[in-house]
Write an enzyme that holds these catalytic residues in place. Structure first.
Site, PDB file in Angstrom:
ATOM      1  N   SER A  34       0.792  -1.324   0.234  1.00  0.00           N
ATOM      2  CA  SER A  34      -0.150   0.018  -0.060  1.00  0.00           C
ATOM      3  C   SER A  34       1.122   1.310  -0.025  1.00  0.00           C
ATOM      4  O   SER A  34       1.952   1.331   0.663  1.00  0.00           O
ATOM      5  CB  SER A  34      -0.867   0.167   1.395  1.00  0.00           C
ATOM      6  OG  SER A  34      -1.932  -1.155   1.399  1.00  0.00           O
ATOM      7  N   TYR A  88      -9.915   4.546 -16.671  1.00  0.00           N
ATOM      8  CA  TYR A  88      -9.765   5.092 -15.400  1.00  0.00           C
ATOM      9  C   TYR A  88     -11.011   5.540 -15.071  1.00  0.00           C
ATOM     10  O   TYR A  88     -11.846   5.524 -13.969  1.00  0.00           O
ATOM     11  CB  TYR A  88      -8.637   5.964 -15.151  1.00  0.00           C
ATOM     12  CG  TYR A  88      -8.284   6.243 -13.725  1.00  0.00           C
ATOM     13  CD1 TYR A  88      -7.888   5.376 -12.991  1.00  0.00           C
ATOM     14  CD2 TYR A  88      -8.380   7.660 -13.270  1.00  0.00           C
ATOM     15  CE1 TYR A  88      -7.496   5.511 -11.596  1.00  0.00           C
ATOM     16  CE2 TYR A  88      -8.202   7.788 -11.933  1.00  0.00           C
ATOM     17  CZ  TYR A  88      -7.753   6.669 -10.970  1.00  0.00           C
ATOM     18  OH  TYR A  88      -7.272   7.035  -9.838  1.00  0.00           O
ATOM     19  N   LYS A 142     -11.021  11.592  -8.923  1.00  0.00           N
ATOM     20  CA  LYS A 142     -10.079  12.167  -8.634  1.00  0.00           C
ATOM     21  C   LYS A 142     -10.153  13.895  -8.953  1.00  0.00           C
ATOM     22  O   LYS A 142      -9.297  14.881  -8.108  1.00  0.00           O
ATOM     23  CB  LYS A 142      -8.889  11.479  -9.276  1.00  0.00           C
ATOM     24  CG  LYS A 142      -8.534  10.195  -8.811  1.00  0.00           C
ATOM     25  CD  LYS A 142      -8.209  10.055  -7.281  1.00  0.00           C
ATOM     26  CE  LYS A 142      -7.627   8.668  -6.951  1.00  0.00           C
ATOM     27  NZ  LYS A 142      -7.534   8.499  -5.350  1.00  0.00           N
TER      28      LYS A 142
HETATM   29  P1  NAD Z   1      -4.410  -0.113  -1.582  1.00  0.00           P
HETATM   30  O1  NAD Z   1      -5.367  -1.032  -2.054  1.00  0.00           O
HETATM   31  O2  NAD Z   1      -3.231  -0.551  -0.779  1.00  0.00           O
HETATM   32  O3  NAD Z   1      -5.048   1.091  -0.958  1.00  0.00           O
HETATM   33  C1  NAD Z   1      -6.426   1.349  -1.046  1.00  0.00           C
HETATM   34  C2  NAD Z   1      -7.098   1.332   0.192  1.00  0.00           C
HETATM   35  O4  NAD Z   1      -8.415   1.982   0.278  1.00  0.00           O
HETATM   36  C3  NAD Z   1      -7.133  -0.059   0.920  1.00  0.00           C
HETATM   37  O5  NAD Z   1      -6.489  -0.017   2.154  1.00  0.00           O
HETATM   38  C4  NAD Z   1      -8.426   0.006   0.954  1.00  0.00           C
HETATM   39  O6  NAD Z   1      -9.041  -0.865   2.429  1.00  0.00           O
HETATM   40  C5  NAD Z   1      -9.195   1.347   1.236  1.00  0.00           C
HETATM   41  N1  NAD Z   1     -10.547   1.511   1.159  1.00  0.00           N
HETATM   42  C6  NAD Z   1     -11.359   1.060   0.208  1.00  0.00           C
HETATM   43  N2  NAD Z   1     -12.659   1.152   0.428  1.00  0.00           N
HETATM   44  C7  NAD Z   1     -12.649   1.700   1.557  1.00  0.00           C
HETATM   45  C8  NAD Z   1     -13.633   2.181   2.695  1.00  0.00           C
HETATM   46  N3  NAD Z   1     -14.955   2.115   2.391  1.00  0.00           N
HETATM   47  N4  NAD Z   1     -13.307   2.423   3.935  1.00  0.00           N
HETATM   48  C9  NAD Z   1     -12.127   2.714   4.285  1.00  0.00           C
HETATM   49  N5  NAD Z   1     -11.166   2.207   3.601  1.00  0.00           N
HETATM   50  C10 NAD Z   1     -11.593   1.800   2.428  1.00  0.00           C
HETATM   51  O7  NAD Z   1      -3.949   0.524  -3.027  1.00  0.00           O
HETATM   52  P2  NAD Z   1      -3.028   2.100  -3.249  1.00  0.00           P
HETATM   53  O8  NAD Z   1      -2.716   2.071  -4.602  1.00  0.00           O
HETATM   54  O9  NAD Z   1      -2.051   2.274  -2.020  1.00  0.00           O
HETATM   55  O10 NAD Z   1      -4.262   3.205  -3.086  1.00  0.00           O
HETATM   56  C11 NAD Z   1      -4.359   4.209  -2.115  1.00  0.00           C
HETATM   57  C12 NAD Z   1      -4.352   5.531  -2.773  1.00  0.00           C
HETATM   58  O11 NAD Z   1      -3.502   5.999  -3.782  1.00  0.00           O
HETATM   59  C13 NAD Z   1      -5.925   5.782  -3.466  1.00  0.00           C
HETATM   60  O12 NAD Z   1      -6.486   6.660  -3.371  1.00  0.00           O
HETATM   61  C14 NAD Z   1      -5.427   5.383  -5.080  1.00  0.00           C
HETATM   62  O13 NAD Z   1      -6.506   6.020  -5.870  1.00  0.00           O
HETATM   63  C15 NAD Z   1      -4.055   6.259  -5.128  1.00  0.00           C
HETATM   64  N6  NAD Z   1      -3.372   6.245  -6.040  1.00  0.00           N
HETATM   65  C16 NAD Z   1      -2.782   4.999  -6.545  1.00  0.00           C
HETATM   66  C17 NAD Z   1      -2.171   4.715  -7.504  1.00  0.00           C
HETATM   67  C18 NAD Z   1      -1.508   3.285  -7.982  1.00  0.00           C
HETATM   68  O14 NAD Z   1      -1.019   3.266  -9.119  1.00  0.00           O
HETATM   69  N7  NAD Z   1      -1.569   2.368  -7.285  1.00  0.00           N
HETATM   70  C19 NAD Z   1      -1.589   5.710  -8.076  1.00  0.00           C
HETATM   71  C20 NAD Z   1      -1.953   7.058  -7.808  1.00  0.00           C
HETATM   72  C21 NAD Z   1      -2.904   7.274  -6.796  1.00  0.00           C
HETATM   73  O1  0WE Z   2      -6.790   5.018  -8.140  1.00  0.00           O
HETATM   74  C1  0WE Z   2      -6.476   3.946  -8.774  1.00  0.00           C
HETATM   75  C2  0WE Z   2      -7.003   2.567  -8.599  1.00  0.00           C
HETATM   76  C3  0WE Z   2      -8.167   2.792  -7.634  1.00  0.00           C
HETATM   77  C4  0WE Z   2      -9.351   1.606  -7.832  1.00  0.00           C
HETATM   78  C5  0WE Z   2      -9.016   0.197  -8.339  1.00  0.00           C
HETATM   79  C6  0WE Z   2      -9.737  -0.845  -8.105  1.00  0.00           C
HETATM   80  C7  0WE Z   2      -9.520  -2.193  -8.366  1.00  0.00           C
HETATM   81  C8  0WE Z   2     -10.437  -3.145  -7.756  1.00  0.00           C
HETATM   82  C9  0WE Z   2     -10.480   1.677  -7.435  1.00  0.00           C
HETATM   83  N1  0WE Z   2     -11.535   0.891  -7.167  1.00  0.00           N
HETATM   84  C10 0WE Z   2     -11.099  -0.454  -7.751  1.00  0.00           C
HETATM   85  N2  0WE Z   2     -12.363  -1.257  -7.520  1.00  0.00           N
HETATM   86  C11 0WE Z   2     -11.948  -2.594  -7.552  1.00  0.00           C
HETATM   87  O2  0WE Z   2     -12.945  -3.288  -7.472  1.00  0.00           O
HETATM   88  N3  0WE Z   2      -4.945   3.906  -9.518  1.00  0.00           N
HETATM   89  C12 0WE Z   2      -4.606   5.326  -9.760  1.00  0.00           C
HETATM   90  C13 0WE Z   2      -4.402   2.642 -10.137  1.00  0.00           C
HETATM   91  C14 0WE Z   2      -5.188   2.686 -11.583  1.00  0.00           C
HETATM   92  O3  0WE Z   2      -6.245   2.152 -11.719  1.00  0.00           O
HETATM   93  C15 0WE Z   2      -6.603   2.347 -13.282  1.00  0.00           C
HETATM   94  C16 0WE Z   2      -5.506   2.926 -13.782  1.00  0.00           C
HETATM   95  C17 0WE Z   2      -4.541   3.295 -12.666  1.00  0.00           C
HETATM   96  C18 0WE Z   2      -3.127   3.813 -12.757  1.00  0.00           C
HETATM   97  C19 0WE Z   2      -7.358   1.985 -13.896  1.00  0.00           C
HETATM   98  C20 0WE Z   2      -7.838   2.128 -15.137  1.00  0.00           C
HETATM   99  C21 0WE Z   2      -6.640   2.805 -15.957  1.00  0.00           C
HETATM  100  C22 0WE Z   2      -5.409   3.151 -15.280  1.00  0.00           C
END
Ligand code: NAD
Ligand code: 0WE
Length: 265
Positions: free
Chosen positions: A19, A155, A162
């Protein structure tokens, strides 16, 4: 001396050691912050407890941010446990899987609401719930993605959410400014987390990103952690309402390098 010595930080959105929230938690711990952890549901508890122990966090509370009651309860518990807090990190995003593929216009009313509720309103609700116990000099931080500004295929609903999250960051910056509390967002490049791996085609996207970015490298949760230390410590005093890119420079490019077009022929 650590950059966050004497500060208490509460991190929302820890699921596992992949995470972004974990990269941030570890960096805060390294810089001397006292840590509290909140996670979504029972299923995550066995993953989260050992991580919390690694950073000496004795405040580990479940909170589903779709529930006003659970948000109020965790704020109440934090008040009892810490008195006041300095930093809140919101690292939470969710949309139904069907809203992350195909045409954006196929997003359902319920799907739109759900994504906005979990991914956007929750940041506003946490800000309000913790406002009474936030110390001057504190900071709120959220995580966003460039799909808010430009179209990232698939996305879809999350991009719209976002965009609203980034606007919320600016409005909250205005609300909290007079209290001496700053509100910022990190816009991270793609990272292989639990949420990201649940997205079809993510692997290819992750690779293409590194090829297109000026630095030709993917980013890490440690990069996010270090940027979070800056944005949540006194190092960024008077920086508020900002969207801070941690993306190897990807967002400054208007098109891929010429050699990357040739490859496709
Ligand atoms: P992650 O799955 O580790 O974290 C997402 C978290 O959201 C999880 O801990 C999940 O339990 C929590 N969550 C979802 N529904 C919830 C609810 N109802 N109540 C409380 N918590 C809830 O994945 P991550 O990639 O570390 O995501 C963290 C943040 O970073 C998100 O906002 C995501 O959009 C953002 N982000 C991710 C990426 C990527 O590529 N991974 C890039 C840019 C931004
Ligand atoms: O914010 C995100 C992912 C957030 C996310 C991911 C899931 C997967 C499982 C939100 N909701 C869900 N629901 C599910 O059931 N990112 C920035 C990572 C991400 O996700 C994409 C991306 C990127 C980058 C989806 C499509 C295209 C690019």
């Amino acid at each position: 001396m650590g950059l966050m010595e004497g500060k208490t930080a509460l991190v929302f959105g820890l699921a596992n050691d992949k995470s972004i929230a974990w990269g941030i938690t570890q960096a805060f711990h390294r810089e001397g912050a006292k840590i509290g952890i909140s996670y979504a549901g029972e299923m995550l508890e066995k993953r989260v407890r050992p991580l919390a122990a690694e950073v000496g966090a004795d405040f580990v509370e479940q909170c589903d941010v779709s529930s006003d009651e659970q948000i109020a309860a965790v704020a109440e518990k934090a008040k009892k446990h810490f008195g006041q807090v300095d930093v809140i990190v919101h690292s939470i995003g969710f949309a139904n899987k069907d809203e992350l593929q195909g045409n954006f216009y196929d997003t359902s009313r319920a799907g739109f609401h759900l994504a906005m509720d979990i991914s956007v309103f929750s940041f506003v609700a946490l800000a309000k719930a913790f406002q009474p116990i936030m110390r001057r000099g504190g900071a709120l931080l959220t995580l966003t993605y460039y799909g808010s500004v430009k179209v990232a295929p698939n996305y879809n609903m999350m991009g719209v959410a976002k965009a609203a999250l980034e606007a919320s960051t600016r409005y909250l910056a205005r609300d909290f400014g007079p209290q001496g509390i700053r509100v910022n967002a990190i816009s991270a490049g793609p990272v292989r987390t639990l949420a990201a791996m649940g997205v079809s085609g993510f692997r290819d996207m992750h690779r293409n990103f590194a090829e297109m970015a000026p630095m030709r490298e993917n980013i890490t949760i440690e990069d996010c952690g270090n940027a979070a230390v800056y944005l949540c410590s006194d190092m960024s005093a008077h920086v508020t309402g900002e969207i801070h890119y941690v993306d190897s420079g990807f967002n400054v490019m208007a098109m891929p390098e010429p050699d990357q077009f040739k490859d496709k022929e």
